[in-house]
Write a protein that holds these residues in place. Structure first.
Motif, PDB file in Angstrom:
ATOM      1  N   SER A 290     105.958 -32.637   9.426  1.00  0.00           N
ATOM      2  CA  SER A 290     106.416 -32.868  10.791  1.00  0.00           C
ATOM      3  C   SER A 290     105.802 -31.878  11.766  1.00  0.00           C
ATOM      4  N   HIS A 291     105.994 -30.565  11.522  1.00  0.00           N
ATOM      5  CA  HIS A 291     105.427 -29.541  12.397  1.00  0.00           C
ATOM      6  C   HIS A 291     105.377 -28.218  11.648  1.00  0.00           C
ATOM      7  N   THR A 292     104.696 -27.274  12.240  1.00  0.00           N
ATOM      8  CA  THR A 292     104.533 -25.956  11.631  1.00  0.00           C
ATOM      9  C   THR A 292     104.853 -24.868  12.652  1.00  0.00           C
ATOM     10  N   CYS A 293     105.013 -23.658  12.134  1.00  0.00           N
ATOM     11  CA  CYS A 293     105.163 -22.468  12.987  1.00  0.00           C
ATOM     12  C   CYS A 293     104.199 -21.412  12.440  1.00  0.00           C
ATOM     13  N   PRO A 294     103.012 -21.286  13.040  1.00  0.00           N
ATOM     14  CA  PRO A 294     102.020 -20.344  12.501  1.00  0.00           C
ATOM     15  C   PRO A 294     102.471 -18.899  12.656  1.00  0.00           C
ATOM     16  N   GLY A 295     102.247 -18.115  11.639  1.00  0.00           N
ATOM     17  CA  GLY A 295     102.513 -16.686  11.691  1.00  0.00           C
ATOM     18  C   GLY A 295     101.216 -15.906  11.815  1.00  0.00           C
TER      19      GLY A 295
ATOM     20  N   GLU B 131     100.880 -30.426  15.378  1.00  0.00           N
ATOM     21  CA  GLU B 131     102.234 -30.241  15.887  1.00  0.00           C
ATOM     22  C   GLU B 131     102.754 -28.865  15.468  1.00  0.00           C
ATOM     23  N   GLN B 132     102.986 -28.005  16.454  1.00  0.00           N
ATOM     24  CA  GLN B 132     103.507 -26.659  16.198  1.00  0.00           C
ATOM     25  C   GLN B 132     104.784 -26.461  17.010  1.00  0.00           C
ATOM     26  N   LYS B 133     105.817 -25.980  16.328  1.00  0.00           N
ATOM     27  CA  LYS B 133     107.121 -25.864  16.984  1.00  0.00           C
ATOM     28  C   LYS B 133     107.889 -24.710  16.337  1.00  0.00           C
ATOM     29  N   CYS B 134     107.815 -23.555  16.945  1.00  0.00           N
ATOM     30  CA  CYS B 134     108.470 -22.375  16.379  1.00  0.00           C
ATOM     31  C   CYS B 134     109.916 -22.223  16.832  1.00  0.00           C
ATOM     32  N   ASP B 135     110.383 -23.073  17.766  1.00  0.00           N
ATOM     33  CA  ASP B 135     111.772 -22.976  18.210  1.00  0.00           C
ATOM     34  C   ASP B 135     112.723 -23.781  17.323  1.00  0.00           C
ATOM     35  N   ASP B 136     112.227 -24.288  16.210  1.00  0.00           N
ATOM     36  CA  ASP B 136     113.096 -24.952  15.238  1.00  0.00           C
ATOM     37  C   ASP B 136     114.091 -23.920  14.704  1.00  0.00           C
ATOM     38  N   PRO B 137     115.401 -24.186  14.792  1.00  0.00           N
ATOM     39  CA  PRO B 137     116.389 -23.198  14.319  1.00  0.00           C
ATOM     40  C   PRO B 137     116.203 -22.795  12.868  1.00  0.00           C
ATOM     41  N   LYS B 138     115.622 -23.675  12.066  1.00  0.00           N
ATOM     42  CA  LYS B 138     115.422 -23.339  10.660  1.00  0.00           C
ATOM     43  C   LYS B 138     114.359 -22.261  10.478  1.00  0.00           C
ATOM     44  N   PHE B 139     113.586 -22.004  11.537  1.00  0.00           N
ATOM     45  CA  PHE B 139     112.556 -20.962  11.474  1.00  0.00           C
ATOM     46  C   PHE B 139     113.065 -19.628  12.013  1.00  0.00           C
ATOM     47  N   ASP B 140     114.337 -19.528  12.303  1.00  0.00           N
ATOM     48  CA  ASP B 140     114.872 -18.276  12.844  1.00  0.00           C
ATOM     49  C   ASP B 140     114.718 -17.123  11.850  1.00  0.00           C
ATOM     50  N   ASN B 141     114.763 -17.431  10.570  1.00  0.00           N
ATOM     51  CA  ASN B 141     114.645 -16.390   9.541  1.00  0.00           C
ATOM     52  C   ASN B 141     113.250 -16.322   8.942  1.00  0.00           C
ATOM     53  N   LEU B 142     112.272 -16.867   9.663  1.00  0.00           N
ATOM     54  CA  LEU B 142     110.894 -16.822   9.173  1.00  0.00           C
ATOM     55  C   LEU B 142     110.423 -15.366   9.126  1.00  0.00           C
ATOM     56  N   PRO B 143     110.049 -14.856   7.957  1.00  0.00           N
ATOM     57  CA  PRO B 143     109.616 -13.446   7.866  1.00  0.00           C
ATOM     58  C   PRO B 143     108.316 -13.219   8.635  1.00  0.00           C
ATOM     59  N   ALA B 144     108.115 -11.990   9.035  1.00  0.00           N
ATOM     60  CA  ALA B 144     106.860 -11.626   9.709  1.00  0.00           C
ATOM     61  C   ALA B 144     105.693 -11.830   8.750  1.00  0.00           C
ATOM     62  N   GLY B 145     104.586 -12.313   9.299  1.00  0.00           N
ATOM     63  CA  GLY B 145     103.405 -12.535   8.464  1.00  0.00           C
ATOM     64  C   GLY B 145     103.485 -13.789   7.628  1.00  0.00           C
ATOM     65  N   HIS B 146     104.370 -14.756   7.987  1.00  0.00           N
ATOM     66  CA  HIS B 146     104.534 -15.997   7.232  1.00  0.00           C
ATOM     67  C   HIS B 146     104.388 -17.215   8.146  1.00  0.00           C
ATOM     68  N   ASP B 147     103.948 -18.332   7.540  1.00  0.00           N
ATOM     69  CA  ASP B 147     103.899 -19.626   8.213  1.00  0.00           C
ATOM     70  C   ASP B 147     105.133 -20.428   7.830  1.00  0.00           C
ATOM     71  N   GLY B 148     105.632 -21.219   8.789  1.00  0.00           N
ATOM     72  CA  GLY B 148     106.738 -22.128   8.521  1.00  0.00           C
ATOM     73  C   GLY B 148     106.245 -23.566   8.479  1.00  0.00           C
ATOM     74  N   TRP B 149     106.708 -24.340   7.485  1.00  0.00           N
ATOM     75  CA  TRP B 149     106.314 -25.735   7.307  1.00  0.00           C
ATOM     76  C   TRP B 149     107.583 -26.601   7.278  1.00  0.00           C
ATOM     77  N   HIS B 150     107.556 -27.708   8.031  1.00  0.00           N
ATOM     78  CA  HIS B 150     108.695 -28.629   8.053  1.00  0.00           C
ATOM     79  C   HIS B 150     108.204 -30.015   7.625  1.00  0.00           C
ATOM     80  N   PHE B 151     108.748 -30.499   6.501  1.00  0.00           N
ATOM     81  CA  PHE B 151     108.388 -31.808   5.960  1.00  0.00           C
ATOM     82  C   PHE B 151     109.547 -32.775   6.182  1.00  0.00           C
ATOM     83  N   VAL B 152     109.233 -34.065   6.413  1.00  0.00           N
ATOM     84  CA  VAL B 152     110.266 -35.069   6.660  1.00  0.00           C
ATOM     85  C   VAL B 152     109.974 -36.322   5.847  1.00  0.00           C
ATOM     86  N   LEU B 153     111.055 -37.018   5.513  1.00  0.00           N
ATOM     87  CA  LEU B 153     110.970 -38.330   4.889  1.00  0.00           C
ATOM     88  C   LEU B 153     111.238 -39.360   5.986  1.00  0.00           C
ATOM     89  N   PRO B 154     110.342 -40.310   6.177  1.00  0.00           N
ATOM     90  CA  PRO B 154     110.541 -41.274   7.275  1.00  0.00           C
ATOM     91  C   PRO B 154     111.914 -41.941   7.208  1.00  0.00           C
TER      92      PRO B 154
END
Length: 242
Positions: free
Chosen positions: A149-154, A49-72
């Motif tokens: 939950s999903h990631t945003c690969p850099g 699951e990859q989702k880079c349009d998550d608003p929390k990833f708006d400030n993802l620095p260049a050259g970085h991966d974003g990880w989103h973890f959830v509690l059921p």
């Protein structure tokens, strides 16, 4: 009148029972839950699951991966903290704590919002290419696990290698180069009647014929000088006698 008293007593008994139930309900204690085992050993680039349009990833620095973890949501309680382990390649193993008070913009918790907000989300930014090894979460309640939950690969940042300066090879001296020429001048040989070569700078070799010619010229000069001397004496005598 007795009927009203029975109704009042029933109302008081109902309120007392509700209060007793409220006091008997235990507060949720903190517990530790593991990361879903199916999400261990994953990189952001190969997670399903990859989702880079998550608003929390708006400030993802260049050259970085974003990880989103959830509690059921079917579990009770909220995230209190997470401890995640990543493999950083040649840098070894790195432990990431969430939230990170030293960098709240890259490792942080997030609530669901609404009238009854719950802290069910956690975000982590890591250099691109890291592998999620495992993790645990401390929650205020009970749950079986927490999930990625999903990631945003850099895109990994590659650095151009510093060119190695080339060294000009030192030429190997040859045998002729290693021998220094003798700057001295060989002294000339004194020539006898047979003659010899002269090595004097600017001189010419003197042969036997040349030596003979010089000798004859010398004899001639000597004879001419003697003749002139005799003639002068004769002239002097003539002048004296007269």
């Amino acid at each position: 009148m007795p009927q009203r008293r029975r109704v009042a007593r029933a109302a008081v008994s109902t309120a007392a029972a509700a209060a007793c139930l409220t006091l008997a309900t235990p507060a949720w204690a903190s517990s530790t839950v593991p990361l879903h085992s199916d999400h261990e050993g994953k990189t952001a680039a190969n997670f399903s699951e990859q989702k880079c349009d998550d608003p929390k990833f708006d400030n993802l620095p260049a050259g970085h991966d974003g990880w989103h973890f959830v509690l059921p949501t079917n579990g009770a309680g909220d995230f209190e903290s997470l401890t995640l382990t990543f493999s950083a390649g040649i840098a070894g193993t790195v432990t990431v704590n969430v939230p990170d008070p030293t960098d709240p913009y890259t490792d942080f918790l997030s609530s669901t919002g609404g009238r009854n907000p719950q802290v069910k989300h956690a975000y982590v930014f890591t250099p691109a290419g890291w592998t999620l090894v495992d993790g645990t979460a401390t929650i205020s309640g009970e749950a079986d696990r927490f999930n990625l939950s999903h990631t945003c690969p850099g895109t990994p940042v590659t650095q151009s290698p510093t060119p190695t300066p080339t060294q000009t090879p030192t030429p190997t001296p040859t045998e002729s180069d290693s021998e220094s020429p003798n700057p001295s001048v060989t002294p000339s040989n004194s020539g006898g009647a047979g003659g010899g070569d002269s090595d004097d700078e600017g001189g010419l070799p003197v042969t036997g014929a040349a030596a003979t010619t010089i000798a004859l010229l010398g004899v001639g000069l000597i004879g001419g000088g003697a003749t002139l001397l005799v003639l002068r004496r004769r002239r002097d005598n003539i002048t004296f006698t007269s």
